[in-house]
Design an enzyme around this catalytic site. Structure first.
Site, PDB file in Angstrom:
ATOM      1  N   LYS A   5      47.725  17.872  45.602  1.00  0.00           N
ATOM      2  CA  LYS A   5      46.916  18.746  44.763  1.00  0.00           C
ATOM      3  C   LYS A   5      47.616  19.142  43.471  1.00  0.00           C
ATOM      4  CE  LYS A   5      43.549  20.423  48.049  1.00  0.00           C
ATOM      5  NZ  LYS A   5      43.022  21.507  48.877  1.00  0.00           N
ATOM      6  N   ARG A  53      46.338  18.865  56.598  1.00  0.00           N
ATOM      7  CA  ARG A  53      45.411  17.832  56.123  1.00  0.00           C
ATOM      8  C   ARG A  53      46.108  17.046  55.016  1.00  0.00           C
ATOM      9  NH1 ARG A  53      41.851  17.503  51.904  1.00  0.00           N
ATOM     10  NH2 ARG A  53      39.858  16.450  52.266  1.00  0.00           N
TER      11      ARG A  53
HETATM   12  C1  7PM Z   1      39.306  16.071  44.322  1.00  0.00           C
HETATM   13  C2  7PM Z   1      39.944  17.293  44.271  1.00  0.00           C
HETATM   14  C3  7PM Z   1      38.915  15.537  45.506  1.00  0.00           C
HETATM   15  C4  7PM Z   1      40.195  17.983  45.412  1.00  0.00           C
HETATM   16  C5  7PM Z   1      39.183  16.210  46.645  1.00  0.00           C
HETATM   17  C6  7PM Z   1      39.807  17.440  46.596  1.00  0.00           C
HETATM   18  C7  7PM Z   1      40.478  20.768  51.381  1.00  0.00           C
HETATM   19  C8  7PM Z   1      39.405  20.326  52.145  1.00  0.00           C
HETATM   20  C9  7PM Z   1      39.412  19.292  50.242  1.00  0.00           C
HETATM   21  C10 7PM Z   1      41.335  21.787  51.909  1.00  0.00           C
HETATM   22  C11 7PM Z   1      39.939  21.752  53.850  1.00  0.00           C
HETATM   23  C12 7PM Z   1      41.411  17.398  48.318  1.00  0.00           C
HETATM   24  C13 7PM Z   1      40.205  18.157  47.812  1.00  0.00           C
HETATM   25  N1  7PM Z   1      40.477  20.094  50.213  1.00  0.00           N
HETATM   26  N2  7PM Z   1      39.135  20.805  53.355  1.00  0.00           N
HETATM   27  N3  7PM Z   1      38.746  19.406  51.412  1.00  0.00           N
HETATM   28  N4  7PM Z   1      41.009  22.241  53.154  1.00  0.00           N
HETATM   29  N5  7PM Z   1      39.704  22.263  55.068  1.00  0.00           N
HETATM   30  O1  7PM Z   1      42.444  17.471  47.608  1.00  0.00           O
HETATM   31  O2  7PM Z   1      42.286  22.269  51.293  1.00  0.00           O
HETATM   32  O3  7PM Z   1      41.357  16.689  49.297  1.00  0.00           O
HETATM   33  S1  7PM Z   1      38.891  18.230  48.985  1.00  0.00           S
END
Ligand code: 7PM
Length: 280
Positions: free
Chosen positions: A223, A258
């Site tokens: 991130k 995750r």
């Molecule tokens: C672009 C930017 C694509 C950010 C995807 C994302 C989380 C999640 C996501 C989290 C839970 C990523 C995010 N982040 N579900 N879904 N917790 N529970 O970096 O922090 O994967 S999407």
């Protein structure tokens, strides 16, 4: 040690579990495209499992700031075939969705074990939809919506506010007849938080967990907070910071992490486990 009730599975939370992020790439061309999407999702899933993933997380809607709108029909068309195909793999399947209609379709297909909802079941009818099942639920905090959430996030006390929000969502779930053993909380790193807010949440993860009243899942993999700390602009090049963040979260009590990079994170968690089991 507490068990986590998760659809077809009951998972022991005596060591941090690894949730592997499965790409469901938008590939909307032809039938050939659909086969490609399924085949590449299956290949990616097999790789994540070989590397040591305990749970697979499948999402069909990007929650990235500024991401293009995905209709509920398109989201369902992306994730359902993948879930159905992966159901034979004998691994808990998580569905990353905010939509009641997508939850319903996946539940009816019997192809989902965990609902991972970045809006903590705030969609109309979502609570009632999952209450009548046995799936696990991850309730995530966010401030604002993906289009505006990184605009100017503000908190009086981010740790207290995120913890209190999760506690309220847990209470609401309990009131709907969802047992506590089915619930995880998530501070929602990067969802309406500055770098300083994200760091505070990691530093005080134990306080968040205590206020939430349920085990925590955390996602910091690749991130932008890690980009800010390292100066690395390419997400896939943030492996070292991603592993360190997952390890730090596990040290501070996170029960599920995750991640994109399962193999490297698994090694870090194995070292942590060895240290925790060793005594002079
Ligand atoms: C672009 C930017 C694509 C950010 C995807 C994302 C989380 C999640 C996501 C989290 C839970 C990523 C995010 N982040 N579900 N879904 N917790 N529970 O970096 O922090 O994967 S999407």
């Amino acid at each position: 040690m507490t068990d986590f009730v998760c659809g077809r599975y009951t998972l022991a939370l005596d060591r941090p579990l690894l949730m592997g992020i499965l790409n469901v790439t938008p590939d909307s061309f032809s039938d050939g495209g659909r086969f490609n999407r399924l085949d590449s999702a299956l290949a990616h899933a097999e790789r994540l499992l070989e590397e040591g993933a305990d749970i697979l997380d499948i999402g069909g809607e990007s929650t990235r700031p500024g991401a293009p709108y995905v209709s509920p029909e398109e989201e369902e068309a992306r994730v359902l075939p993948v879930l159905e195909r992966l159901a034979a793999l004998n691994v808990p399947l998580s569905l990353d969705t905010r939509r009641t209609s997508v939850m319903r379709a996946a539940l009816q297909a019997g192809a989902v074990d965990l609902i991972n909802d970045v809006s903590a079941l705030e969609d109309e009818g979502a609570l009632e939809m999952v209450a009548g099942s046995r799936v696990g639920i991850c309730l995530m905090h966010k401030q604002g919506n993906p289009d505006n959430m990184q605009h100017n996030p503000q908190y009086r006390d981010v740790v207290e506010e995120v913890g209190a929000y999760l506690g309220r969502r847990v209470t609401l779930c309990l009131e709907h007849g969802i047992v506590r053993e089915r619930l995880l909380g998530d501070p929602g790193f990067g969802f309406g938080k500055t770098v300083a807010h994200n760091l505070l949440l990691l530093q005080h993860l134990a306080d968040v967990e205590q206020q939430a009243g349920v085990p925590l899942l955390v996602g910091m993999s690749r991130k932008s907070m890690l980009g800010a700390v390292t100066g690395e602009e390419v997400p896939a090049e943030r492996l070292g910071a991603s592993v360190a963040a997952a390890l730090e979260a596990a040290r501070r009590g996170a029960k599920v992490v995750r991640v994109h990079d399962v193999k490297a994170t698994r090694q870090a968690l194995q070292l942590l486990a060895a240290l925790e089991q060793n005594h002079r």
